[in-house]
Scaffold this motif. Structure first.
Motif, short mmCIF file in Angstrom:
data_model
loop_
_atom_site.label_atom_id
_atom_site.label_comp_id
_atom_site.label_asym_id
_atom_site.label_seq_id
_atom_site.Cartn_x
_atom_site.Cartn_y
_atom_site.Cartn_z
N ARG A 32 0.82 -1.21 0.00
CA ARG A 32 0.00 0.00 0.00
C ARG A 32 0.85 1.26 0.00
N ALA A 33 1.83 1.35 0.87
CA ALA A 33 2.70 2.54 0.93
C ALA A 33 4.11 2.07 1.25
N GLY A 34 5.11 2.78 0.78
CA GLY A 34 6.49 2.38 1.00
C GLY A 34 6.81 1.17 0.15
N HIS A 35 7.80 0.40 0.56
CA HIS A 35 8.06 -0.87 -0.14
C HIS A 35 8.17 -1.98 0.88
N LEU A 36 7.86 -3.16 0.44
CA LEU A 36 7.78 -4.33 1.31
C LEU A 36 9.04 -5.16 1.14
N GLU A 37 9.52 -5.71 2.25
CA GLU A 37 10.77 -6.46 2.21
C GLU A 37 10.72 -7.55 3.27
N GLN A 38 11.24 -8.72 2.94
CA GLN A 38 11.31 -9.80 3.92
C GLN A 38 12.46 -9.49 4.87
N VAL A 39 12.23 -9.62 6.19
CA VAL A 39 13.25 -9.25 7.18
C VAL A 39 13.48 -10.40 8.16
N ALA A 40 14.59 -10.30 8.88
CA ALA A 40 14.98 -11.29 9.89
C ALA A 40 14.09 -11.16 11.12
N PRO A 41 14.02 -12.20 11.96
CA PRO A 41 13.15 -12.17 13.14
C PRO A 41 13.49 -11.07 14.16
N GLY A 42 14.72 -10.59 14.25
CA GLY A 42 15.08 -9.59 15.26
C GLY A 42 14.79 -8.15 14.88
N VAL A 43 14.31 -7.90 13.68
CA VAL A 43 14.07 -6.53 13.20
C VAL A 43 12.80 -5.99 13.88
N LEU A 44 12.89 -4.76 14.40
CA LEU A 44 11.79 -4.12 15.10
C LEU A 44 11.37 -2.82 14.40
N ILE A 45 10.18 -2.35 14.73
CA ILE A 45 9.70 -1.08 14.18
C ILE A 45 10.58 0.05 14.70
N GLY A 46 10.95 0.97 13.82
CA GLY A 46 11.78 2.11 14.19
C GLY A 46 13.24 1.93 13.84
N MET A 47 13.64 0.71 13.48
CA MET A 47 15.03 0.49 13.08
C MET A 47 15.28 1.09 11.70
N VAL A 48 16.52 1.50 11.47
CA VAL A 48 16.90 2.05 10.17
C VAL A 48 17.91 1.11 9.52
N ARG A 49 17.95 1.16 8.19
CA ARG A 49 18.89 0.29 7.48
C ARG A 49 20.31 0.74 7.80
N GLY A 50 21.13 -0.20 8.28
CA GLY A 50 22.51 0.11 8.61
C GLY A 50 22.69 0.82 9.93
N GLY A 51 21.66 0.86 10.77
CA GLY A 51 21.78 1.51 12.08
C GLY A 51 22.78 0.79 12.97
N PRO A 52 23.58 1.52 13.76
CA PRO A 52 24.66 0.90 14.53
C PRO A 52 24.26 0.28 15.87
N VAL A 53 23.08 0.55 16.38
CA VAL A 53 22.70 0.09 17.72
C VAL A 53 21.73 -1.09 17.60
N ASP A 54 22.03 -2.21 18.32
CA ASP A 54 21.19 -3.41 18.36
C ASP A 54 20.86 -3.91 16.95
N THR A 55 21.88 -4.21 16.17
CA THR A 55 21.67 -4.61 14.78
C THR A 55 21.05 -5.98 14.67
N ALA A 56 20.21 -6.14 13.65
CA ALA A 56 19.59 -7.43 13.33
C ALA A 56 19.20 -7.41 11.86
N GLY A 57 19.73 -8.34 11.10
CA GLY A 57 19.35 -8.48 9.70
C GLY A 57 19.61 -7.25 8.85
N GLY A 58 20.68 -6.51 9.11
CA GLY A 58 21.01 -5.33 8.32
C GLY A 58 20.32 -4.06 8.80
N PHE A 59 19.51 -4.15 9.85
CA PHE A 59 18.82 -2.98 10.41
C PHE A 59 19.29 -2.77 11.85
N GLY A 60 19.19 -1.55 12.33
CA GLY A 60 19.53 -1.22 13.70
C GLY A 60 18.95 0.14 14.04
N PHE A 61 19.01 0.47 15.32
CA PHE A 61 18.49 1.77 15.75
C PHE A 61 19.56 2.84 15.52
#
Length: 133
Positions: A32-61
């Motif tokens: 519906r909006a944005g783009h959809l992507e399959q992610v790892a189980p540890g990814v949470l809402i609010g994480m950014v791609r390549g974020g340095p804090v609490d990384t999971a599956g290429g995302f982190g805060f």
């Protein structure tokens, strides 16, 4: 088996942020909006791609307290302290351009005075006023 999908949106700073997460079985859900992507189980809402804090599956805060706006403010302050943004020195030594001379005084437009209105009463009105009073 279910797959975990996240809706990725781009924020004002250009970072890709996880805005929603859902688990779906079978084919990928409708976008519906944005783009959809399959992610790892540890990814949470609010994480950014390549974020340095609490990384999971290429995302982190993102790092707390450091944003692109804060960096630009700090750079501007340092630039002002070092004088890098100051005016060129030869600009101050050049003489100023002479100002254009103002034309001579203009005469005020003369208006003709309005004729004075006489406040004399008509003789018949004055006679009526005396008779009534």
């Amino acid at each position: 088996m279910s797959s975990r999908y996240a809706t990725i949106i781009t924020d004002d700073d250009g970072r890709e942020v996880v805005s929603a997460i859902g688990e779906f079985e079978g084919a990928a859900p409708h976008l519906r909006a944005g783009h959809l992507e399959q992610v790892a189980p540890g990814v949470l809402i609010g994480m950014v791609r390549g974020g340095p804090v609490d990384t999971a599956g290429g995302f982190g805060f993102p790092l707390a307290g450091i944003s692109d706006g804060a960096v630009s403010i700090a750079r501007a302050a340092l630039k002002a302290l070092t004088g890098a943004g100051a005016a060129k020195p030869d600009a101050a030594s050049r003489p100023r351009k002479p100002k254009a001379k103002r034309a001579g005084k203009r005469a005020k437009s003369r208006k003709r005075p309005t004729p004075a209105v006489k406040k004399t009463a008509k003789p018949e009105i004055a006679a009526l006023a005396e008779a009534a009073g």
